[in-house]
Design a protein around this motif. Sequence first.
Motif, PDB file in Angstrom:
ATOM      1  N   ALA A 188     -45.086   9.238  12.671  1.00 37.07           N
ATOM      2  CA  ALA A 188     -46.396   8.150  13.306  1.00 37.07           C
ATOM      3  C   ALA A 188     -46.239   6.926  13.769  1.00 37.07           C
ATOM      4  O   ALA A 188     -44.730   6.568  13.664  1.00 37.07           O
ATOM      5  CB  ALA A 188     -47.334   8.432  12.309  1.00 37.07           C
ATOM      6  N   TRP A 189     -47.147   6.645  14.793  1.00 36.74           N
ATOM      7  CA  TRP A 189     -46.695   5.832  15.199  1.00 36.74           C
ATOM      8  C   TRP A 189     -47.413   4.575  15.008  1.00 36.74           C
ATOM      9  O   TRP A 189     -48.286   5.184  14.928  1.00 36.74           O
ATOM     10  CB  TRP A 189     -46.170   5.509  16.182  1.00 36.74           C
ATOM     11  N   THR A 190     -47.134   3.207  15.304  1.00 35.48           N
ATOM     12  CA  THR A 190     -48.503   2.522  15.832  1.00 35.48           C
ATOM     13  C   THR A 190     -48.793   1.821  17.061  1.00 35.48           C
ATOM     14  O   THR A 190     -48.006   1.670  17.813  1.00 35.48           O
ATOM     15  CB  THR A 190     -48.491   1.059  14.325  1.00 35.48           C
ATOM     16  N   PRO A 234     -56.637  -4.703  12.303  1.00 33.32           N
ATOM     17  CA  PRO A 234     -58.159  -3.877  13.103  1.00 33.32           C
ATOM     18  C   PRO A 234     -57.449  -3.981  14.251  1.00 33.32           C
ATOM     19  O   PRO A 234     -58.632  -3.272  15.199  1.00 33.32           O
ATOM     20  CB  PRO A 234     -58.307  -5.344  12.918  1.00 33.32           C
ATOM     21  N   THR A 235     -56.190  -4.310  14.955  1.00 31.89           N
ATOM     22  CA  THR A 235     -55.746  -3.262  16.647  1.00 31.89           C
ATOM     23  C   THR A 235     -54.769  -3.118  16.426  1.00 31.89           C
ATOM     24  O   THR A 235     -54.434  -2.212  17.159  1.00 31.89           O
ATOM     25  CB  THR A 235     -55.036  -4.712  17.254  1.00 31.89           C
ATOM     26  N   ASP A 236     -53.969  -2.187  15.505  1.00 31.30           N
ATOM     27  CA  ASP A 236     -53.031  -1.056  15.064  1.00 31.30           C
ATOM     28  C   ASP A 236     -53.301   0.302  14.835  1.00 31.30           C
ATOM     29  O   ASP A 236     -54.045   0.316  13.089  1.00 31.30           O
ATOM     30  CB  ASP A 236     -51.961  -1.481  13.975  1.00 31.30           C
ATOM     31  N   SER A 254     -61.203   1.146  12.300  1.00 31.61           N
ATOM     32  CA  SER A 254     -60.332   0.433  12.572  1.00 31.61           C
ATOM     33  C   SER A 254     -60.679  -0.423  10.989  1.00 31.61           C
ATOM     34  O   SER A 254     -62.057  -0.054  10.229  1.00 31.61           O
ATOM     35  CB  SER A 254     -60.751  -1.121  13.105  1.00 31.61           C
ATOM     36  N   THR A 255     -59.957  -0.715  10.080  1.00 32.10           N
ATOM     37  CA  THR A 255     -59.991  -1.779   8.897  1.00 32.10           C
ATOM     38  C   THR A 255     -60.984  -2.367   8.750  1.00 32.10           C
ATOM     39  O   THR A 255     -61.624  -2.560   7.563  1.00 32.10           O
ATOM     40  CB  THR A 255     -58.533  -2.088   8.353  1.00 32.10           C
ATOM     41  N   ASP A 256     -61.547  -3.010   9.275  1.00 31.85           N
ATOM     42  CA  ASP A 256     -62.493  -4.092   9.848  1.00 31.85           C
ATOM     43  C   ASP A 256     -64.033  -3.196   9.944  1.00 31.85           C
ATOM     44  O   ASP A 256     -65.053  -3.899  10.668  1.00 31.85           O
ATOM     45  CB  ASP A 256     -61.841  -5.418  10.339  1.00 31.85           C
ATOM     46  N   GLY A 257     -63.733  -1.905  10.580  1.00 27.11           N
ATOM     47  CA  GLY A 257     -65.514  -1.564  11.219  1.00 27.11           C
ATOM     48  C   GLY A 257     -65.401  -2.018  12.305  1.00 27.11           C
ATOM     49  O   GLY A 257     -66.910  -2.049  13.094  1.00 27.11           O
TER      50      GLY A 257
END
Length: 455
Positions: free
Chosen positions: A383-385, A361-363, A308-311
Amino acid sequence: MSAPPIDVVERLERLAAQAPDRGVDPDALWTKGRRRQRVRTGVVAAALAVVALLGTTTTPLLVQRAEQVGPAGSDDRMILPDVVRQPGAWEPTFETLPTRLSAVGTGVRDGLWSSRNAWWGVAAATGESRFLDLPGAAVDVGGEPALSADGRRVAYWVTGEVDGVPIVAGQVGEDLEPVVGIAVLDLETGERQVWEVASDHGLSVNGAAWAGDVLWWSAGPVREDEESGAIIGTSELHMWDLSTGDRSEPGGGRPWLGQVGGAPGGFVEQRGDRQVTRVVGLGRPTTLRVTLPEATPEAAAIIEPTMSTDGSRIASLLMPDAGVFDGSPMAVLVGDASARRVEMGAVGDATAQAILGWRSPTDLVVAGLADVEEGRPQQVNRAWTLDVTTGERTPLVDFSGNTPQVAADAWTAEVVPAPGAPFAPDPRLVGLGLLVVALVVWRVLVRVRSRRGHP
């Protein structure tokens, strides 16, 4: 018997007045007339050919002028079009490369006599798709250029001269363009740097990935076995810090960089069916071992691990049988990456056929595969989230054409309506159309001229 119409009489009289004297040889006159007709037909045919040729050759130039797309300039924004579109085969290149790219991909450009593979990109500031003109590029070696997370740097394989006979993709031939190294183009400054590796026949490429300012790439000299004639490729790891210019060739493990997942400041490389490695900058790689949910078959394996973007999380797909990939949707797994051992759990009943990155961080960004012609590989078309905390799925973007590599920062950017495709017709059809029009006009003129009594 009634008299002929007056206009017919007048025409006959005009023809009689133009008749040659009795002393003229009719055969010679006929031969002269036929010669003039052949010359006239030849001139008309040549003129028609010139019209068609001009239409064919000038159409790409006119399209290029009409559809010029300049650089993003000082605009520092990054957007993602809702349709990531592969350019058509006759569309132009960027006149000047944008200062950032949201995505890069592989396509096909047509020529008057043949077609060729080409790379294309999406301008980060405008969402426009155009072909990329990268100097010295070796396009036919497979894979796209490696795009940095912020879209400002692009790394790509380059071709050049070798001492022996070139070997490319298992083929041996003097006319081939072997890979001799890798280039990094800074889109913001325009600076281009190249790292070449000595080889007799060229390099066998494995892949490339960015970890901050550091480019990790794997390739090695290729050779032909003297006894068996088999083509043998090697793979050596290279690290290139573009911020300092330092270059190194570390020993030890050689990561498979052909397919890597994203991670903050680096990338995720899969070492085994249930083991992943996170690489950040020049720091020591961190090995994460995953624990799969209970009742998972022994033959199962994770694929496409991505952080995720925040690891804080790592996501992957669960392949029921590591030896079989049939393109079917697979369960999406997510685990807490704060510890060395990650316990993976299913995100409800969510499934996907590919993981492309993270939007937050969640998507998680997941994708589905399109049905294509028989015998061709399936490709991502949407593509979807996926909210990994609720399992909710929301449409994000569509893909038109081959699936590109999207910059990590672009997945977090604003999604906007895609610009329209430029008018870029096949110049051969344009030339043919002009030829038909010119032919029709010529026939009309001939008919009018004959009606007025001219030969």
